[in-house]
Motif scaffolding. Structure first.
Motif, PDB file in Angstrom:
ATOM      1  N   GLY A 137      42.170  24.210 -27.671  1.00 16.29           N
ATOM      2  CA  GLY A 137      42.154  25.347 -28.595  1.00 16.29           C
ATOM      3  C   GLY A 137      42.706  24.943 -29.960  1.00 16.29           C
ATOM      4  O   GLY A 137      42.166  25.310 -31.003  1.00 16.29           O
ATOM      5  N   GLY A 138      43.782  24.155 -29.942  1.00 15.73           N
ATOM      6  CA  GLY A 138      44.366  23.669 -31.200  1.00 15.73           C
ATOM      7  C   GLY A 138      43.399  22.767 -31.951  1.00 15.73           C
ATOM      8  O   GLY A 138      43.305  22.815 -33.179  1.00 15.73           O
ATOM      9  N   LEU A 139      42.659  21.951 -31.205  1.00 16.98           N
ATOM     10  CA  LEU A 139      41.636  21.091 -31.828  1.00 16.98           C
ATOM     11  C   LEU A 139      40.601  21.946 -32.557  1.00 16.98           C
ATOM     12  O   LEU A 139      40.229  21.656 -33.703  1.00 16.98           O
ATOM     13  CB  LEU A 139      40.963  20.239 -30.749  1.00 16.98           C
ATOM     14  N   ALA A 140      40.149  23.027 -31.896  1.00 15.83           N
ATOM     15  CA  ALA A 140      39.154  23.899 -32.534  1.00 15.83           C
ATOM     16  C   ALA A 140      39.732  24.570 -33.784  1.00 15.83           C
ATOM     17  O   ALA A 140      39.070  24.609 -34.831  1.00 15.83           O
ATOM     18  CB  ALA A 140      38.673  24.960 -31.536  1.00 15.83           C
ATOM     19  N   GLU A 141      40.975  25.075 -33.684  1.00 17.27           N
ATOM     20  CA  GLU A 141      41.587  25.684 -34.879  1.00 17.27           C
ATOM     21  C   GLU A 141      41.743  24.638 -35.987  1.00 17.27           C
ATOM     22  O   GLU A 141      41.644  24.951 -37.171  1.00 17.27           O
ATOM     23  CB  GLU A 141      42.946  26.306 -34.533  1.00 17.27           C
ATOM     24  N   SER A 142      41.984  23.384 -35.585  1.00 23.34           N
ATOM     25  CA  SER A 142      42.167  22.313 -36.551  1.00 23.34           C
ATOM     26  C   SER A 142      40.874  21.948 -37.270  1.00 23.34           C
ATOM     27  O   SER A 142      40.839  21.778 -38.491  1.00 23.34           O
ATOM     28  CB  SER A 142      42.719  21.080 -35.812  1.00 23.34           C
ATOM     29  N   VAL A 143      39.799  21.854 -36.515  1.00 24.28           N
ATOM     30  CA  VAL A 143      38.542  21.353 -37.085  1.00 24.28           C
ATOM     31  C   VAL A 143      37.735  22.468 -37.754  1.00 24.28           C
ATOM     32  O   VAL A 143      37.168  22.274 -38.827  1.00 24.28           O
ATOM     33  CB  VAL A 143      37.694  20.656 -35.996  1.00 24.28           C
ATOM     34  N   ILE A 144      37.705  23.647 -37.112  1.00 22.66           N
ATOM     35  CA  ILE A 144      36.841  24.705 -37.650  1.00 22.66           C
ATOM     36  C   ILE A 144      37.559  26.030 -37.856  1.00 22.66           C
ATOM     37  O   ILE A 144      36.932  27.001 -38.257  1.00 22.66           O
ATOM     38  CB  ILE A 144      35.625  24.940 -36.708  1.00 22.66           C
ATOM     39  N   GLY A 145      38.877  26.102 -37.598  1.00 21.18           N
ATOM     40  CA  GLY A 145      39.572  27.382 -37.647  1.00 21.18           C
ATOM     41  C   GLY A 145      40.642  27.475 -38.723  1.00 21.18           C
ATOM     42  O   GLY A 145      40.470  26.975 -39.834  1.00 21.18           O
TER      43      GLY A 145
ATOM     44  N   GLY B 270      43.390  26.046 -39.115  1.00 24.38           N
ATOM     45  CA  GLY B 270      44.050  24.811 -39.522  1.00 24.38           C
ATOM     46  C   GLY B 270      43.109  23.828 -40.193  1.00 24.38           C
ATOM     47  O   GLY B 270      43.462  22.678 -40.434  1.00 24.38           O
ATOM     48  N   ARG B 271      41.917  24.307 -40.530  1.00 23.03           N
ATOM     49  CA  ARG B 271      40.931  23.446 -41.183  1.00 23.03           C
ATOM     50  C   ARG B 271      41.521  22.842 -42.458  1.00 23.03           C
ATOM     51  O   ARG B 271      42.083  23.554 -43.282  1.00 23.03           O
ATOM     52  CB  ARG B 271      39.728  24.310 -41.540  1.00 23.03           C
ATOM     53  N   GLY B 272      41.406  21.550 -42.592  1.00 26.54           N
ATOM     54  CA  GLY B 272      41.908  20.888 -43.798  1.00 26.54           C
ATOM     55  C   GLY B 272      43.401  20.631 -43.778  1.00 26.54           C
ATOM     56  O   GLY B 272      43.962  20.116 -44.744  1.00 26.54           O
TER      57      GLY B 272
ATOM     58  N   PRO C 208      57.337  27.513 -43.381  1.00 29.32           N
ATOM     59  CA  PRO C 208      55.886  27.335 -43.544  1.00 29.32           C
ATOM     60  C   PRO C 208      55.196  28.696 -43.444  1.00 29.32           C
ATOM     61  O   PRO C 208      55.744  29.621 -42.854  1.00 29.32           O
ATOM     62  CB  PRO C 208      55.508  26.448 -42.362  1.00 29.32           C
ATOM     63  N   PRO C 209      54.005  28.828 -44.014  1.00 32.81           N
ATOM     64  CA  PRO C 209      53.266  30.087 -43.854  1.00 32.81           C
ATOM     65  C   PRO C 209      52.925  30.331 -42.383  1.00 32.81           C
ATOM     66  O   PRO C 209      52.633  29.388 -41.654  1.00 32.81           O
ATOM     67  CB  PRO C 209      51.974  29.849 -44.654  1.00 32.81           C
ATOM     68  N   LEU C 210      52.993  31.602 -41.980  1.00 27.55           N
ATOM     69  CA  LEU C 210      52.503  32.000 -40.661  1.00 27.55           C
ATOM     70  C   LEU C 210      51.137  32.625 -40.856  1.00 27.55           C
ATOM     71  O   LEU C 210      50.993  33.573 -41.631  1.00 27.55           O
ATOM     72  CB  LEU C 210      53.414  33.062 -40.025  1.00 27.55           C
ATOM     73  N   VAL C 211      50.127  32.108 -40.172  1.00 30.70           N
ATOM     74  CA  VAL C 211      48.783  32.660 -40.312  1.00 30.70           C
ATOM     75  C   VAL C 211      48.190  32.938 -38.938  1.00 30.70           C
ATOM     76  O   VAL C 211      48.531  32.270 -37.965  1.00 30.70           O
ATOM     77  CB  VAL C 211      47.838  31.715 -41.099  1.00 30.70           C
ATOM     78  N   PRO C 212      47.312  33.930 -38.860  1.00 30.47           N
ATOM     79  CA  PRO C 212      46.689  34.200 -37.564  1.00 30.47           C
ATOM     80  C   PRO C 212      45.607  33.175 -37.236  1.00 30.47           C
ATOM     81  O   PRO C 212      44.941  32.652 -38.129  1.00 30.47           O
ATOM     82  CB  PRO C 212      46.058  35.587 -37.747  1.00 30.47           C
ATOM     83  N   ALA C 213      45.457  32.912 -35.953  1.00 31.05           N
ATOM     84  CA  ALA C 213      44.380  32.044 -35.490  1.00 31.05           C
ATOM     85  C   ALA C 213      43.045  32.651 -35.919  1.00 31.05           C
ATOM     86  O   ALA C 213      42.906  33.866 -36.054  1.00 31.05           O
ATOM     87  CB  ALA C 213      44.451  31.899 -33.978  1.00 31.05           C
ATOM     88  N   ALA C 214      42.063  31.783 -36.153  1.00 33.10           N
ATOM     89  CA  ALA C 214      40.758  32.254 -36.636  1.00 33.10           C
ATOM     90  C   ALA C 214      39.754  32.429 -35.504  1.00 33.10           C
ATOM     91  O   ALA C 214      38.783  33.165 -35.643  1.00 33.10           O
ATOM     92  CB  ALA C 214      40.204  31.272 -37.661  1.00 33.10           C
ATOM     93  N   LEU C 215      39.965  31.765 -34.397  1.00 39.32           N
ATOM     94  CA  LEU C 215      38.908  31.681 -33.384  1.00 39.32           C
ATOM     95  C   LEU C 215      39.137  32.570 -32.171  1.00 39.32           C
ATOM     96  O   LEU C 215      38.291  32.633 -31.276  1.00 39.32           O
ATOM     97  CB  LEU C 215      38.750  30.221 -32.931  1.00 39.32           C
ATOM     98  N   GLY C 216      40.292  33.248 -32.135  1.00 40.10           N
ATOM     99  CA  GLY C 216      40.575  34.195 -31.055  1.00 40.10           C
ATOM    100  C   GLY C 216      40.407  33.572 -29.679  1.00 40.10           C
ATOM    101  O   GLY C 216      40.758  32.414 -29.458  1.00 40.10           O
TER     102      GLY C 216
END
Lengths: 313, 313
Positions: free
Chosen positions: B110-118, B120-122, B269-277
């Protein structure tokens, strides 16, 4: 080809310099005071002079220079140190000679040395935790020191082990450092006993109930912090160094017992003493110096006498 | 060339499967129960059947298969899961077809997905923290999920935030999860109020003083854990996901306020919601499937609709 580098470990009160050969022989070492009270420019000047003097003491010209400094740093620049007061000092400012210079963070550079030639040799993932006047850790992850997104990682001394605990000098509450650094152990005992100037090693050795209480709280704080580190980062080993690790079994035994007790569903990693003692920073700086010279892989074959001491696990 | 992969996210109660194209289009999804009560072999069999059925639903043969599973896992083997009960199941056991399969740890995938396309992108260094029935984190360090020396890292749900706190189901005391998971928030309120079966979202929305108290303790536990993570690992951002993150500002605002207050010498650090649910695991498994097919870099160009939601910071 030059067969030595200049290595310098810059601390808040003193600087340890040396010349280290490409086979890991420490050719000479020297200690000088850090003239912090004269301001950051005086410190830069003192480092430059020290590097020049060390270089001139060698047989020929050094292949590179490695310098470990406190604060925020990248290989080419000392970005910030609250302790010394500098900002954005380029690596070249520390060396008047035309020799490549690489800078490193002090604790991480010590961790690099423990990783390549010390207690973490052959281990890809571990914590190096020197416990001295303060507490900061070097996280070695996948074989290299990890400093976080912006270089401010490793501040394990300031994690809140006791949420409602005492205020730390940093302003936060319940920090590991305010219970378990060598300075804090001495200070907390002096405060309770009314005896001034008691050092941590005296507290550890004492059977005064107040001393036992203060030491017990330090051990509890350390075991909490190490449990947290273990659960988060799953290290192969935890390497304890700094002055307080000289306490030996009086530190390792109770911390190990409580760490094991804190962890229910996983094993505790072994706790081992650092191998390089107070030389870790200077030896790590030597590795940086060889990295500057383009020979970063050199340390793997070094055998240092300091490694011959027994490991306690 | 095949233009899709089979992706499967195996949870303790259900499995989410899908077919995902090489341009990031989710071609179909399907959910099936995880037959955990029938033993580990039945789960392996159910996965193999599910993978086969999904593969047969596509246009042609899939290029690869990615499967996210709980417990200890490496790319070629599901090593251990207390939850499912299996040990050392090779990746090939999950797929009867002659197609490359790569496995991943559920939260890390799940973290990988948030990292690559969610969310955490960039971003190279961040924490992905899904808060659901339980709490575990995926640490993305230098651009990749980091699981520790032996794959047991990321257990932030079991760090001792309150050293003298309540006993957790894991056996330890004062764990983050026992105060702040969605299940714990509901359970703790039910226990205090005598009302059975209250869910976390009801506690969050309630102005009952007991509910406010339980929620306050959850927020305090989270802010302590995030302060600790920040001081140790210096993340660029913290991405909160899972069911409890649906609480939105009722979660983000007080946790942010207390995190800032806990930190004295550095910014939060900023707290942001996950993008991919709830799709993070399945989408991460799709990335693993493309990795299995030798096209691991593929996700960087994907644009997913789920990403179009506003970010709260």
């Amino acid at each position: 080809m030059s067969s030595f580098v200049v290595a310098l470990d810059v601390g808040g009160t003193s600087m340890k310099g040396g010349l280290v050969s490409d086979t890991g022989v420490v050719l000479l070492t020297e200690r000088r005071p850090t003239p912090r009270e004269n301001g950051p420019e005086a410190v830069v000047e003192a480092i430059r002079t020290f590097v020049g003097d060390l270089a001139a003491s060698g047989d020929g010209s050094p292949a590179g220079v490695g310098i470990a400094v406190p604060g925020l740093v990248d290989p080419g620049m000392a970005l910030y140190s609250a302790n010394i007061g500098w900002r954005d000092v380029p690596a070249s400012a520390f060396c008047a000679l035309d020799i490549p210079v690489v800078l490193g963070h002090d604790v991480q550079t010590g961790g690099l040395a423990e990783s390549v030639i010390g207690a973490g040799r052959g281990v890809d993932d571990f914590l190096f935790l020197p416990i001295g006047t303060g507490i900061a850790g070097a996280m070695i992850l996948r074989g290299a020191p990890y400093g976080g997104a912006s270089g401010w990682g490793g501040e394990i001394g300031h994690i809140p082990v006791f949420p409602d605990g005492e205020q730390c000098a940093c302003g936060q509450f319940g920090c590991l450092e305010t219970y378990a650094s060598a300075a804090s152990v001495g200070r907390r005992y002096s405060l309770r006993s009314g005896q001034e100037g008691i050092r941590a090693e005296q507290v550890v050795a004492s059977d005064d109930p107040l001393a036992i209480e203060v030491w017990d709280e330090a051990v509890e704080a350390l075991s909490l912090a190490l449990a947290t580190y273990t659960l988060l980062l799953d290290p192969s080993v935890i390497v304890l160094g700094g002055g307080l690790a000289e306490a030996g079994p009086a530190l390792f035994d109770p911390v190990r017992t409580r760490l094991v007790k804190r962890l229910a569903f996983r094993d505790a990693p072994p706790l081992v003493p650092a191998a390089l003692g107070v030389d870790a920073g200077m030896l790590g700086a030597a590795l940086l110096g060889w990295r500057a010279a383009g020979r970063g892989a050199i340390g793997g074959t070094w055998r240092l006498d300091v490694r011959s001491g027994p490991l306690v696990s």
